[in-house]
Design an enzyme around this catalytic site. Structure first.
Site, PDB file in Angstrom:
ATOM      1  CG  ASP A  82     -50.383   4.174  66.482  1.00 44.39           C
ATOM      2  OD1 ASP A  82     -51.471   4.372  65.911  1.00 44.39           O
ATOM      3  OD2 ASP A  82     -49.341   3.924  65.860  1.00 44.39           O
ATOM      4  CG  ASN A 126     -38.732   3.413  61.923  1.00 42.66           C
ATOM      5  OD1 ASN A 126     -39.822   2.885  61.738  1.00 42.66           O
ATOM      6  ND2 ASN A 126     -38.493   4.217  62.940  1.00 42.66           N
ATOM      7  CG  HIS A 168     -42.911   2.559  63.097  1.00 41.24           C
ATOM      8  ND1 HIS A 168     -42.607   3.884  63.331  1.00 41.24           N
ATOM      9  CD2 HIS A 168     -43.949   2.570  62.232  1.00 41.24           C
ATOM     10  CE1 HIS A 168     -43.439   4.647  62.642  1.00 41.24           C
ATOM     11  NE2 HIS A 168     -44.244   3.866  61.964  1.00 41.24           N
ATOM     12  CD  GLU A 215     -40.376   5.224  66.068  1.00 42.84           C
ATOM     13  OE1 GLU A 215     -40.517   4.391  65.152  1.00 42.84           O
ATOM     14  OE2 GLU A 215     -40.276   6.443  65.836  1.00 42.84           O
TER      15      GLU A 215
HETATM   16  C1  GLP Z   1     -47.682   5.790  61.310  1.00 45.47           C
HETATM   17  C2  GLP Z   1     -48.495   4.808  62.128  1.00 45.47           C
HETATM   18  C3  GLP Z   1     -48.183   3.379  61.714  1.00 45.47           C
HETATM   19  C4  GLP Z   1     -48.267   3.247  60.205  1.00 45.47           C
HETATM   20  C5  GLP Z   1     -47.282   4.180  59.569  1.00 45.47           C
HETATM   21  C6  GLP Z   1     -47.244   4.042  58.056  1.00 45.47           C
HETATM   22  O1  GLP Z   1     -46.375   5.885  61.758  1.00 45.47           O
HETATM   23  N1  GLP Z   1     -48.239   4.957  63.521  1.00 45.47           N
HETATM   24  O2  GLP Z   1     -49.108   2.494  62.338  1.00 45.47           O
HETATM   25  O3  GLP Z   1     -47.986   1.920  59.843  1.00 45.47           O
HETATM   26  O4  GLP Z   1     -47.679   5.491  59.929  1.00 45.47           O
HETATM   27  O5  GLP Z   1     -47.843   5.121  57.444  1.00 45.47           O
HETATM   28  P1  GLP Z   1     -48.086   5.265  55.883  1.00 45.47           P
HETATM   29  O6  GLP Z   1     -49.139   4.260  55.539  1.00 45.47           O
HETATM   30  O7  GLP Z   1     -48.556   6.677  55.740  1.00 45.47           O
HETATM   31  O8  GLP Z   1     -46.802   4.979  55.193  1.00 45.47           O
END
Ligand code: GLP
Length: 251
Positions: free
Chosen positions: A67, A136, A138, A143
């Site tokens: 993304d 959440n 995702h 989402e």
């Molecule tokens: C963002 C990314 C996700 C990732 C998430 C978790 O939202 N788009 O792909 O899994 O962060 O992040 P963290 O590892 O900082 O908890």
């Protein structure tokens, strides 16, 4: 689904880095799906270390990230392009032309999403997709209520997600409201999925994703449908699992 529980976050990251390194050594022109987020930082540090100490070769590998934020340029320090260059691409021997992220600055975002899907196909599909998980549930930026068959598209980010990612921006207001993300269907098309989650703040959503019902409200629960999915957890992230003792406890 294979669930590997490690006693610490460091060991969980080592397990993930080792699986990636083995896949890359076995197939140097591997098509690798990559994720951002704080959880991934130690995995990328370990891959850089393997490149430096053991000569892990990225020269033929091609990568596709999950993304990118809409409206952020690759030079923006808050963009995922920037994150990936700083954390991995600039530190190993991968040609930048082999690395792909959606273009959040495209004038025609819908066309960019189609183009990204086509590019993945043209490269033979993703062999190994690395994933984190949002609070959440995702995957990427899929989402709640993302269809399990969704493809790469523009997603409006939930307040929970914007709040979760806000510490990486100067102010909450500057967190973009939209992102381009691979769809859940795009992720499920990968030959193998590998998800890493650490920390007690992920425990509840991890339990929902692994043991809860399939629901678009927790997009990571779609991984229950995947024929070759490995989930690596530290003890804290695994602490809410009901069938804890049944899963693979690494020593
Ligand atoms: C963002 C990314 C996700 C990732 C998430 C978790 O939202 N788009 O792909 O899994 O962060 O992040 P963290 O590892 O900082 O908890």
């Amino acid at each position: 689904m294979e669930v590997i529980i490690q006693p610490s976050a460091d060991l969980a990251a080592q397990t993930v880095a080792e699986i990636i390194a083995q896949a890359l050594s076995a197939q140097p022109d591997l098509v690798l799906g990559l994720a951002t987020g704080c959880t991934m930082e130690s995995v990328y540090d370990l891959l850089v270390q393997k490149h430096q100490d053991q000569g892990l070769d990225f020269s033929q590998c091609r990568t596709f990230n999950l993304d990118e934020y809409v409206g952020l340029s690759p030079e923006d320090p808050c963009s995922y392009h920037y994150f990936m260059r700083r954390r991995l691409f600039d530190r190993v021997n991968i040609p930048l032309s082999h690395t792909h992220l959606p273009n959040g600055m495209a004038s025609d975002l819908a066309a960019e999403c189609v183009h990204y899907e086509d590019l993945i196909q043209a490269n033979g599909g993703i062999a190994l997709q690395v994933l984190g998980i949002g609070r959440n549930g995702h995957l990427g930026f899929n989402e709640p209520l993302s269809a399990f068959r969704s493809r790469t598209r523009v997603q409006t980010l939930s307040r929970v997600t914007r709040a979760q990612n806000a510490p990486l921006f100067p102010t909450f207001k500057q967190v973009p409201r939209q992102a381009i993300t691979m769809g859940v269907g795009t992720i499920l098309d990968a030959h193998r999925c590998l998800l890493l989650a650490t920390g007690v703040e992920k425990a509840e959503v991890v339990a929902k994703a692994i043991e809860g019902p399939l629901t678009a409200m927790v997009t990571a629960s779609a991984l229950q449908l995947h024929p070759h999915c490995t989930i690596v957890l530290d003890a804290a992230a695994a602490s809410r699992l009901q069938e804890h003792d049944h899963y693979h406890q690494a020593h």
